[in-house]
Design a protein around this motif. Structure first.
Motif, PDB file in Angstrom:
ATOM      1  N   VAL A 295      16.844   1.475  -6.014  1.00 54.88           N
ATOM      2  CA  VAL A 295      15.600   1.145  -6.714  1.00 54.88           C
ATOM      3  C   VAL A 295      14.527   2.208  -6.513  1.00 54.88           C
ATOM      4  CG1 VAL A 295      13.702  -0.523  -6.893  1.00 54.88           C
ATOM      5  CG2 VAL A 295      16.054  -1.334  -6.692  1.00 54.88           C
ATOM      6  N   PHE A 296      14.287   2.582  -5.253  1.00 54.67           N
ATOM      7  CA  PHE A 296      13.172   3.476  -4.955  1.00 54.67           C
ATOM      8  C   PHE A 296      13.557   4.958  -4.939  1.00 54.67           C
ATOM      9  CE2 PHE A 296      11.400  -0.309  -2.447  1.00 54.67           C
ATOM     10  CZ  PHE A 296      10.571  -0.708  -3.491  1.00 54.67           C
ATOM     11  N   GLY A 297      14.829   5.273  -4.701  1.00 55.40           N
ATOM     12  CA  GLY A 297      15.268   6.661  -4.596  1.00 55.40           C
ATOM     13  C   GLY A 297      14.856   7.549  -5.761  1.00 55.40           C
ATOM     14  N   PRO A 298      15.035   7.097  -7.015  1.00 52.96           N
ATOM     15  CA  PRO A 298      14.687   7.949  -8.155  1.00 52.96           C
ATOM     16  C   PRO A 298      13.184   8.114  -8.417  1.00 52.96           C
ATOM     17  CG  PRO A 298      16.303   6.265  -8.785  1.00 52.96           C
ATOM     18  CD  PRO A 298      15.797   5.918  -7.420  1.00 52.96           C
ATOM     19  N   LEU A 299      12.346   7.332  -7.762  1.00 48.18           N
ATOM     20  CA  LEU A 299      10.908   7.384  -8.039  1.00 48.18           C
ATOM     21  C   LEU A 299      10.292   8.707  -7.610  1.00 48.18           C
ATOM     22  CD1 LEU A 299       9.613   3.869  -6.867  1.00 48.18           C
ATOM     23  CD2 LEU A 299      10.205   4.598  -9.186  1.00 48.18           C
ATOM     24  N   ASP A 300       9.302   9.147  -8.361  1.00 46.58           N
ATOM     25  CA  ASP A 300       8.510  10.304  -7.977  1.00 46.58           C
ATOM     26  C   ASP A 300       7.758   9.955  -6.697  1.00 46.58           C
ATOM     27  OD1 ASP A 300       5.733  11.826  -8.119  1.00 46.58           O
ATOM     28  OD2 ASP A 300       7.227  12.984  -9.257  1.00 46.58           O
ATOM     29  N   PHE A 301       7.603  10.912  -5.802  1.00 48.76           N
ATOM     30  CA  PHE A 301       6.974  10.669  -4.504  1.00 48.76           C
ATOM     31  C   PHE A 301       5.513  10.263  -4.611  1.00 48.76           C
ATOM     32  CE2 PHE A 301      10.875  12.227  -3.027  1.00 48.76           C
ATOM     33  CZ  PHE A 301      10.981  11.986  -1.673  1.00 48.76           C
ATOM     34  N   SER A 302       4.885  10.486  -5.746  1.00 46.90           N
ATOM     35  CA  SER A 302       3.470  10.128  -5.911  1.00 46.90           C
ATOM     36  C   SER A 302       3.269   8.660  -6.306  1.00 46.90           C
ATOM     37  CB  SER A 302       2.824  11.015  -6.978  1.00 46.90           C
ATOM     38  OG  SER A 302       3.413  10.749  -8.251  1.00 46.90           O
ATOM     39  N   LEU A 303       4.347   7.963  -6.668  1.00 45.03           N
ATOM     40  CA  LEU A 303       4.235   6.590  -7.166  1.00 45.03           C
ATOM     41  C   LEU A 303       4.212   5.557  -6.042  1.00 45.03           C
ATOM     42  CD1 LEU A 303       6.711   6.752 -10.175  1.00 45.03           C
ATOM     43  CD2 LEU A 303       4.206   6.852 -10.240  1.00 45.03           C
ATOM     44  N   GLN A 304       3.484   4.467  -6.286  1.00 45.65           N
ATOM     45  CA  GLN A 304       3.494   3.328  -5.365  1.00 45.65           C
ATOM     46  C   GLN A 304       4.864   2.655  -5.445  1.00 45.65           C
ATOM     47  OE1 GLN A 304       0.422   4.273  -3.803  1.00 45.65           O
ATOM     48  NE2 GLN A 304       0.667   2.146  -3.282  1.00 45.65           N
ATOM     49  N   LEU A 305       5.329   2.098  -4.320  1.00 39.35           N
ATOM     50  CA  LEU A 305       6.606   1.376  -4.335  1.00 39.35           C
ATOM     51  C   LEU A 305       6.508   0.164  -5.254  1.00 39.35           C
ATOM     52  CD1 LEU A 305       7.618   1.587  -0.570  1.00 39.35           C
ATOM     53  CD2 LEU A 305       8.382   3.032  -2.474  1.00 39.35           C
ATOM     54  N   PHE A 306       5.434  -0.598  -5.100  1.00 35.35           N
ATOM     55  CA  PHE A 306       5.168  -1.704  -6.021  1.00 35.35           C
ATOM     56  C   PHE A 306       3.987  -1.259  -6.871  1.00 35.35           C
ATOM     57  CE2 PHE A 306       3.283  -5.824  -7.268  1.00 35.35           C
ATOM     58  CZ  PHE A 306       4.389  -6.337  -7.940  1.00 35.35           C
ATOM     59  N   PRO A 307       4.214  -1.050  -8.165  1.00 38.08           N
ATOM     60  CA  PRO A 307       3.196  -0.388  -8.988  1.00 38.08           C
ATOM     61  C   PRO A 307       2.025  -1.259  -9.420  1.00 38.08           C
ATOM     62  CG  PRO A 307       5.081  -0.988 -10.330  1.00 38.08           C
ATOM     63  CD  PRO A 307       5.426  -1.339  -8.903  1.00 38.08           C
ATOM     64  N   LEU A 308       2.069  -2.538  -9.096  1.00 34.64           N
ATOM     65  CA  LEU A 308       1.025  -3.461  -9.531  1.00 34.64           C
ATOM     66  C   LEU A 308       0.196  -3.913  -8.330  1.00 34.64           C
ATOM     67  CD1 LEU A 308       3.364  -5.421 -11.962  1.00 34.64           C
ATOM     68  CD2 LEU A 308       1.795  -3.554 -12.547  1.00 34.64           C
ATOM     69  N   SER A 309      -0.762  -4.781  -8.565  1.00 32.06           N
ATOM     70  CA  SER A 309      -1.673  -5.207  -7.501  1.00 32.06           C
ATOM     71  C   SER A 309      -1.035  -6.253  -6.582  1.00 32.06           C
ATOM     72  CB  SER A 309      -2.941  -5.804  -8.123  1.00 32.06           C
ATOM     73  OG  SER A 309      -2.636  -7.043  -8.742  1.00 32.06           O
TER      74      SER A 309
ATOM     75  N   ARG B 102       0.812  -1.221   0.000  1.00 33.14           N
ATOM     76  CA  ARG B 102       0.000   0.000   0.000  1.00 33.14           C
ATOM     77  C   ARG B 102       0.846   1.272   0.000  1.00 33.14           C
ATOM     78  NH1 ARG B 102      -3.022  -3.126   3.627  1.00 33.14           N
ATOM     79  NH2 ARG B 102      -2.012  -2.184   5.421  1.00 33.14           N
ATOM     80  N   ALA B 103       2.135   1.164   0.235  1.00 35.06           N
ATOM     81  CA  ALA B 103       2.992   2.328   0.439  1.00 35.06           C
ATOM     82  C   ALA B 103       3.388   3.004  -0.875  1.00 35.06           C
ATOM     83  CB  ALA B 103       4.252   1.924   1.202  1.00 35.06           C
ATOM     84  N   SER B 104       3.508   4.304  -0.784  1.00 35.84           N
ATOM     85  CA  SER B 104       4.011   5.080  -1.925  1.00 35.84           C
ATOM     86  C   SER B 104       5.433   5.544  -1.606  1.00 35.84           C
ATOM     87  CB  SER B 104       3.116   6.294  -2.179  1.00 35.84           C
ATOM     88  OG  SER B 104       3.256   7.231  -1.134  1.00 35.84           O
ATOM     89  N   ARG B 105       6.077   6.115  -2.597  1.00 29.74           N
ATOM     90  CA  ARG B 105       7.440   6.616  -2.401  1.00 29.74           C
ATOM     91  C   ARG B 105       7.453   7.702  -1.320  1.00 29.74           C
ATOM     92  NH1 ARG B 105      11.499   8.300  -0.921  1.00 29.74           N
ATOM     93  NH2 ARG B 105      13.369   8.789  -2.111  1.00 29.74           N
ATOM     94  N   ALA B 106       6.362   8.447  -1.201  1.00 25.56           N
ATOM     95  CA  ALA B 106       6.287   9.496  -0.175  1.00 25.56           C
ATOM     96  C   ALA B 106       6.321   8.913   1.237  1.00 25.56           C
ATOM     97  CB  ALA B 106       5.016  10.317  -0.358  1.00 25.56           C
TER      98      ALA B 106
END
Length: 183
Positions: free
Chosen positions: A109-123, A55-59
């Motif tokens: 892996v996660f550092g470059p992600l935009d803060f609005s994105l889910q850590l795991f982008p799929l279900s 459920r977590a996002s990059r934020a």
């Protein structure tokens, strides 16, 4: 035990063995599933319920690069709506990942992600299908296959093997009672 426990004994989840965790992580990486592998790592090292990570996002993830703190080298994941909040614990909690190699990988892996994105982008279903596919590739018999819920128990056992005090493991798992940890 209560009457219903005597009739239908409680069965605990099999913890994910460290060697199987490592094998699954490597296969995930070899297959190009970097965020799947990082999610697995975050759950295992953070002693998390996998749903909390999914459920977590990059934020929600604080990496050393986010806080200009390359000295301590720890990462934190904010857990929103934790299960234990119904038992008197805080409504917002966090996980701590202190293993230097794990934190370095998570940053990569996660550092470059935009803060609005889910850590795991799929279900969660996709996470589970990949989990099952990796266990199949590793030739783990169906009768012996752990489920993603076993990540938390496996992480707790790893912390114990590393010599972490029981009180610290309780805190990291966000548990109130030693009895719960014993089970």
């Amino acid at each position: 035990p209560s009457k219903w426990e005597a009739v239908q004994p409680l069965q605990h989840r099999q913890p994910l063995p460290e060697v199987l965790f490592r094998a699954m992580f490597v296969v995930g990486m070899l297959w190009g599933w970097r965020r799947w592998s990082a999610t697995l790592l975050l759950g295992f090292e953070g002693i998390a319920r996998i749903g909390e990570v999914l459920r977590a996002s990059r934020a929600d993830l604080v990496l050393p690069c986010d806080s200009c703190d390359s000295v301590t080298g720890v990462a934190f994941l904010r857990v929103l709506k934790p299960k234990s909040s119904r038992r008197g614990k805080g409504r917002i909690q966090h996980l701590k990942i202190a293993d230097a190699n794990a934190v370095s990988f998570l940053e990569h892996v996660f550092g470059p992600l935009d803060f609005s994105l889910q850590l795991f982008p799929l279900s969660a279903g996709v996470f589970r299908r990949r989990w099952d596919k990796i266990l199949e590739a590793l030739l783990v018999p169906k009768s012996r296959r752990p489920t993603p819920a076993s990540i938390r128990g496996g992480g707790a056992i790893l912390a114990y093997k590393r010599g972490e005090p029981i009180s610290d493991i309780l805190w990291r798992m966000r548990l109130v009672s030693l009895t719960t940890l014993e089970s």
